[in-house]
Enzyme design. Structure first.
Site, PDB file in Angstrom:
ATOM      1  N   HIS A 132       0.868  -1.187   0.000  1.00  0.00           N
ATOM      2  CA  HIS A 132       0.000   0.000   0.000  1.00  0.00           C
ATOM      3  C   HIS A 132       0.905   1.238   0.000  1.00  0.00           C
ATOM      4  O   HIS A 132       1.978   1.221   0.595  1.00  0.00           O
ATOM      5  CB  HIS A 132      -0.860  -0.035   1.275  1.00  0.00           C
ATOM      6  N   ASP A 210       2.963  -3.481   8.409  1.00  0.00           N
ATOM      7  CA  ASP A 210       1.734  -2.705   8.261  1.00  0.00           C
ATOM      8  C   ASP A 210       0.567  -3.687   8.432  1.00  0.00           C
ATOM      9  O   ASP A 210       0.288  -4.491   7.548  1.00  0.00           O
ATOM     10  CB  ASP A 210       1.732  -2.067   6.869  1.00  0.00           C
ATOM     11  N   GLN A 213      -4.512  -4.073   7.362  1.00  0.00           N
ATOM     12  CA  GLN A 213      -5.463  -4.967   6.708  1.00  0.00           C
ATOM     13  C   GLN A 213      -5.503  -6.340   7.392  1.00  0.00           C
ATOM     14  O   GLN A 213      -6.287  -7.193   7.009  1.00  0.00           O
ATOM     15  CB  GLN A 213      -5.032  -5.114   5.241  1.00  0.00           C
ATOM     16  N   LYS A 236     -10.736   0.582  10.272  1.00  0.00           N
ATOM     17  CA  LYS A 236     -10.930  -0.635   9.468  1.00  0.00           C
ATOM     18  C   LYS A 236     -11.391  -1.804  10.315  1.00  0.00           C
ATOM     19  O   LYS A 236     -11.656  -2.884   9.803  1.00  0.00           O
ATOM     20  CB  LYS A 236      -9.622  -1.011   8.758  1.00  0.00           C
ATOM     21  N   CYS A 375      -4.614   2.386  -3.869  1.00  0.00           N
ATOM     22  CA  CYS A 375      -3.370   2.894  -3.286  1.00  0.00           C
ATOM     23  C   CYS A 375      -2.227   1.901  -3.476  1.00  0.00           C
ATOM     24  O   CYS A 375      -1.376   1.741  -2.589  1.00  0.00           O
ATOM     25  CB  CYS A 375      -3.534   3.244  -1.806  1.00  0.00           C
TER      26      CYS A 375
HETATM   27  C1  LIG Z   1      -2.572  -2.417   3.763  1.00  0.00           C
HETATM   28  C2  LIG Z   1      -2.929  -1.010   4.120  1.00  0.00           C
HETATM   29  N1  LIG Z   1      -2.011  -0.235   4.684  1.00  0.00           N
HETATM   30  C3  LIG Z   1      -2.272   1.016   5.037  1.00  0.00           C
HETATM   31  C4  LIG Z   1      -3.498   1.570   4.803  1.00  0.00           C
HETATM   32  C5  LIG Z   1      -3.728   2.975   5.194  1.00  0.00           C
HETATM   33  O1  LIG Z   1      -4.697   3.042   6.175  1.00  0.00           O
HETATM   34  P1  LIG Z   1      -5.158   4.470   6.703  1.00  0.00           P
HETATM   35  O2  LIG Z   1      -5.727   5.179   5.526  1.00  0.00           O
HETATM   36  O3  LIG Z   1      -6.163   4.150   7.746  1.00  0.00           O
HETATM   37  O4  LIG Z   1      -3.959   5.132   7.235  1.00  0.00           O
HETATM   38  C6  LIG Z   1      -4.488   0.813   4.194  1.00  0.00           C
HETATM   39  C7  LIG Z   1      -5.808   1.401   3.878  1.00  0.00           C
HETATM   40  O5  LIG Z   1      -6.461   1.004   2.937  1.00  0.00           O
HETATM   41  C8  LIG Z   1      -4.198  -0.523   3.857  1.00  0.00           C
HETATM   42  O6  LIG Z   1      -5.116  -1.295   3.283  1.00  0.00           O
END
Ligand SMILES: Cc1ncc(COP(=O)(O)O)c(C=O)c1O
Length: 417
Positions: A132, A210, A213, A236, A375
Site C-alpha cells: 500500500h 503494516d 489490513q 478498518k 493505493c
Molecule cells: C494495507 C494497508 N495499509 C495502510 C493503509 C492505510 O490506512 P489508513 O488510511 O487508515 O492510514 C491501508 C488502507 O487502505 C491498507 O489497506
C-alpha cells in the site's frame, strides 16, 4: 444462495452480527445494502457508537493535564484503551503503544523518526511490490532524502512475494529496513512476515509491519511476527475514524527523535533547550484522540467477543466462495493467490469494461465495491492494468451478497457486452 465451496457452517453468525450495525437498516437504491468495501473502512457496531457517546456524555475532558475528577476519568479511559490495544497486539508493554491518527501516520512516524537518523548512502530499504502507498511512499521518500537505496521484493504470478529474490536485493549494501504489509489490501495475499523478520534481523535491519489490513480480521501478535514496528487503523476494525496505533519496541522508540512537536510530548521547555517526555507521550504531541481511543477499545472488545478465529474462518469461506463464483464467469479475470492463502479480499476485472463502470452498475443494484488502484499503483503496474474492482468481506458479510455481486456482474456484461 449456492453451496459454499468450503464447509458451509460458519462459526460466526453473520446474520446476527449484522443486527449490531445500524447502517444495514437502510436501503441502497431500494435494495438491502451489500457493503463489499470493508477493506477501505468497516461499518460500525452499535456497541462502539454507544461507548463513544457514553464517554462524551459522562467522562469527557482533556486528558493528563487536569487534576479534577472528570479529567482523571478521561485519562483513565484513554489509558485503558491503550492497554486494550497492547493486549490485542500481544505487545510487551503499554508504553510501546502510540496513538496516531491512522496506520499511515504510524508508518510515517517510523520512516521519519527512525529513518532520517539511521539511513544513509550505502544502506538499503526494502519494501514489496504489492505494498500500500502508506508503507511505500514514506520509505521511498526517506530513502531519497538520506541517500539510501530503495528496492522492492518482486511478486510471482499469483501475487505472492518471491523470497528467493532477497539475497540479490541485499547485494552491494547494508539492508537497514524491511517493510511489508501483513495482508495485501488489493490481492488479499498473506505475507510471510515471520520469515522476513528473521531475515531482516540476521542483517541487523529493522522489520516494519503494516497490519492495517490484518488486525481487523485475524489475531496479530507482534512477538510471534518478530517485527520491530507495527501499525494499525481503528476505522478498518469497527472503530471510529481518526485513531490508530503504532507499536514499536521500547528500546528503539527510546532512541528515536520525536515525530511531531508541541504540547504534551515534552519534559521541560526552556528558551535554550527542550527535552522530551517519556514513552509513549514523546510521540503523542497535542490533544489525544480521546473519544476515538475509547471507541477503538470498544471495537476491540466487540471483535474479541466474537473471536478472531471465527472472524478469519468466516472471511476465508467467503473468499473461497467468491473466487469459485467468479471462476464461473469466463469474462472475469481474478488476481491473487488461491483461497487457502488469502484473506477476505478479491480483486478482479471484467473483460472490456472499466472498473469504474462495473462499480457504477453494481451500485444501482445496492452492491458497494471499490474500483481503482487501491493505493497500490506499483502493483497495478505489475499486473499490467490501470485499476481493478475489489470486493472485500468482513464479519457482517453474508454469502447472499456475493451472489448479488455475481448477478450484478451478469448485468454489467449485458449493459456493456
Ligand atoms: C494495507 C494497508 N495499509 C495502510 C493503509 C492505510 O490506512 P489508513 O488510511 O487508515 O492510514 C491501508 C488502507 O487502505 C491498507 O489497506
Amino acid at each position: 444462495m449456492r453451496a459454499m465451496a468450503t464447509a458451509p457452517q460458519t462459526r460466526l453468525d453473520a446474520h446476527r452480527v449484522r443486527a449490531d450495525f445500524p447502517i444495514f437498516e437502510q436501503l441502497s437504491h431500494g435494495r438491502p445494502l451489500a457493503f463489499l468495501d470493508s477493506a477501505a473502512s468497516s461499518q460500525k457496531p452499535r456497541q462502539m457508537l454507544e461507548a463513544m457517546q457514553r464517554f462524551y456524555e459522562t467522562s469527557y475532558a482533556n486528558v493528563h493535564r487536569g487534576v479534577y475528577e472528570l479529567a482523571e476519568r478521561a485519562t483513565e479511559a484513554l489509558e485503558t484503551s491503550r492497554e486494550k490495544v497492547r493486549a490485542l497486539l500481544n505487545a510487551p508493554d503499554a508504553r510501546e503503544i502510540v496513538f496516531v491518527r491512522n496506520a499511515t501516520e504510524g508508518l510515517n512516524l517510523v520512516a521519519y523518526a527512525w529513518g532520517l537518523n539511521n539511513l544513509g548512502p550505502g544502506d538499503i530499504v526494502i519494501v514489496t511490490e504489492l505494498e500500500h502507498h502508506s508503507n511505500f511512499v514514506p520509505w521511498q521518500y526517506v530513502a531519497r532524502r538520506t541517500g539510501a537505496d530503495f528496492r522492492l521484493i518482486p511478486l510471482d504470478d499469483q501475487g505472492e512475494l518471491q523470497l528467493d529474490a532477497l539475497e540479490e536485493l541485499a547485494r552491494d549494501g547494508d539492508v537497514k529496513v524491511v517493510a511489508t504489509g501483513v495482508v495485501s489490501n488489493s490481492l488479499g495475499t498473506v505475507n510471510p512476515v515471520e520469515r522476513l523478520s528473521a531475515w531482516a534481523h540476521e542483517r541487523g535491519a529493522i522489520m516494519v509491519a503494516d497490519a492495517a489490513q490484518a488486525a481487523p480480521h485475524r489475531a496479530v501478535d507482534v512477538v510471534a511476527l518478530g517485527c520491530d514496528f507495527l501499525a494499525v487503523s481503528g476505522h478498518k476494525m469497527c472503530g471510529p475514524s481518526g485513531v490508530g496505533a503504532l507499536w514499536g519496541r521500547a528500546e528503539l522508540l527510546e532512541r528515536m527523535e520525536p515525530f511531531l512537536l508541541g504540547g504534551h510530548m515534552i519534559r521541560s521547555v526552556h528558551a535554550s533547550q527542550t527535552t522530551w517526555g517519556e514513552l509513549p507521550h514523546k510521540f503523542e504531541a497535542g490533544t489525544a484522540p480521546m473519544a476515538e481511543a475509547v471507541g477503538f477499545a470498544a471495537a476491540i472488545d466487540y471483535l474479541q467477543a466474537l473471536g478472531f478465529d471465527a472472524i478469519e474462518q468466516h472471511e476465508h469461506e467467503l473468499a473461497a466462495y467468491a473466487l469459485e463464483r467468479l471462476a464461473e464467469l469466463p469474462w472475469v479475470t481474478s488476481y491473487g493467490p488461491p483461497a487457502e492463502r488469502r484473506a477476505g479480499i478479491v480483486s478482479f476485472n471484467v473483460e472490456g469494461v472499466h472498473p469504474h463502470d462495473v462499480a457504477q452498475v453494481l451500485d444501482y443494484e445496492g452492491v458497494a465495491i471499490r474500483a481503482g488502484h487501491h493505493c497500490c499503483q506499483p502493483l497495478m503496474q505489475k499486473l499490467g492494468v490501470a485499476a481493478t474492482n475489489r470486493a472485500s468481506f468482513y464479519l457482517y458479510t453474508i454469502p447472499d451478497e456475493i451472489d448479488r455481486l455475481v448477478a450484478g456482474l451478469h448485468k454489467v456484461r449485458r449493459v456493456f457486452g
